[in-house]
Write an enzyme that holds these catalytic residues in place. Sequence first.
Site, short mmCIF file in Angstrom:
data_model
loop_
_atom_site.label_atom_id
_atom_site.label_comp_id
_atom_site.label_asym_id
_atom_site.label_seq_id
_atom_site.Cartn_x
_atom_site.Cartn_y
_atom_site.Cartn_z
N ASN A 1 0.82 -1.21 0.00
CA ASN A 1 0.00 0.00 0.00
C ASN A 1 0.86 1.27 0.00
OD1 ASN A 1 -0.27 -1.38 2.76
ND2 ASN A 1 -0.95 0.67 3.34
N ASP A 2 0.80 2.10 1.02
CA ASP A 2 1.40 3.44 0.96
C ASP A 2 2.87 3.44 0.56
OD1 ASP A 2 -0.09 4.70 4.10
OD2 ASP A 2 -0.96 3.62 2.40
#
Lengths: 531, 178
Positions: A34-35
């Site tokens: 993700n991020d």
Amino acid sequence: MGLLRSSPSYPWTNSMLLWQRTAFHFQPQKNWMNDPNGPTYYRGWYHLFYQYNPASAVWGNITWGHAVSLDLVHWFYLPIAMVPDHWYDANGVWTGSATILPDGRLAMLYTGSTAELVQVQNLAFPADQDDPLLLTWVKSESNPVLVPPPGIAPKDFRDPTTAWYVPSESAWRIAIGSKNDSQRHAGIALVYRTSDFLSYELLPGVLHSVAGTGMWECVDFYPVSTESATGLDTSAATGPGVKHVLKASMDDDRNDYYAIGTYEAATNAWVPDDPEKDVGIGLRYDYGMFYASKTFYDPVKQRRVLWGWIGETDSERTDLRKGWASLQTIPRTVLFDQQTGSNLLQWPVDDVETLRSGSQEFSNISIPAGSVVPLDCSTSGGAAGRGVLGPFGLLVLADDDLSEQTAVYFYFVRSTDGSISTHFCHDELRHACHPALLAADIVKRVYGSLVPVLDGETLSVDHSVIESFAQGGRTCITSRVYPTSATYGGGRLFLFNNATGVDVTAKSLKIWQMGSAFIRPFSEHDSVSLH
Amino acid sequence: MDTSKVLLILISLAILLQSLELADASVQDECKIVAAADPNVDYNFCVTSLQDDPRSGSADAKGLAIIAADLTVASATSTLSKIEKLVGDSKIDSPTKGLLNQCSSFYKDAVTAASGAVKAIGSGSMGDAKKQLTEAGDKPQDCDNLLFEAGKNDLLTKEDNDCTNLASIAQHIVAKLQ
């Protein structure tokens, strides 16, 4: 396997799923990402870290994955940089940012989710500052260096920014997003002062707050030049030719919003140029699938570069089946739009042009009129609708008989006062249209945005992701697409004009074939051959 | 009794009652609009606050805007004296008093801004009034966030929000007049 029985899935073949992997968007070899975390340039290498689950294609067991590149395009996987191995990050090594100190040392601040699920901030630094690959990391003995202040809830305190230096105080500041839910559900950014990254002082008041926006994740705060087309170091001095961008990811609606304004360090106050387009209620970096973005300053090419997480829009079951989920955007340069003075411009880094192989050029293609005026993307029924002034654009990842297609298009709306506004959209409604496909399996949207004038677009089509940039980068949309027949040799590209009242001429159109970036594990061989 | 006189009186009375209703209805109409535009403003709070002012019965929209701005001034002024009391309270610790002093300065700004808005509305400068009311509404929230960080905003959160909401009411009525 009895868990996911509620809605039947599309019968993807391995061939279809394999095709979805991209050629030049960063993604790990497998599992969940993700991020983007701690992006930075260090001793000759661009570094990207990222939220990574080494065990599965869904979120969990979060570590910091790591990759390096010489050009932001060709990436080499390195071993995992940090794992949850202390009580203060036992439930996850979450998002954080890098600060390069004036003497060249690197300080990494990141959020740890503790064994008790409290969000705290931790300091890490390279085990060997002379290793340009930054392979090994050390966590400070002083961790956690920050715990939630008295009024802040233990799960509303995460994602520390890159620090900026305030010369008048000989100290650094960082911002951390949170929310004040006592009455107005306001998203807020807290600011701390530190001189050594070990002890911190909460500055009274907040950098900014916006009622109704809820929790601010992944806050980013950086200066932009209003007078020259270059990026600025995060610690660049404030002054007449400088404005500051405040950005946050809204947990409530899973979109990234930014606003441009003026920062005054002495009062720790940032004021938006346009309060009606404040953080969380105004402009977005991207009107598609794009979240948790973070910028860094590239001192080599003097540009501010933006990374954004592109999630999947297929089902979790399919992600588990294909064994991976998520991409990062092609890194984008970010500049203040000197023409409008009220927004940013983004564009894929020009290093990506090194992947171009063949090209074809077209000019003055006439697209005669093909009628119903859609008022905005969400009610227009997508590109299949017809109005006097559009829609018209490109059909990408289309098969021969156009049963599958993804439209990237414009249409104009003439309002009652005679003025014309332009809309720029992606239409995923028909990107995968095999009769057996059931709607529940994939999220399909018509993303759209209002766009002032028409000129200078680019599209990047890379298997299951399309990133498009309209008007020199004023409006950007990222979409995921999962075709079943417009794959491998079966994908075509069309221009279309669904307007009933106007012919459209494509004055110039250039198509480049893009080669693969061959993203692969780093080997000693690469170290030798690349230097 | 002269029936024509009675009729005249009855008719005048009816007309008087009618116009009272119309003026009163505009408080409700305005508050419906404000509550719809700003989810933080409770409709009943708006109606009760405006109707508390005797002028509201015969006020037009501009008059109601002035009333709302006046109420903002009054709210900020009364909170200022509450803050003074808290600062003098021995049960409040020193760091909190420091924060309260900052709140005092925020509220002084709010009083100045709201008073400026009253003048601006009166002279028809609605754009200026809107700016002043925005500031008057932001300052109490600056105080709330300040105390919130320290875990102390229960001291003033009601006053902060009432003041911001009154400024919002005034602002939305002004917006219609622009």
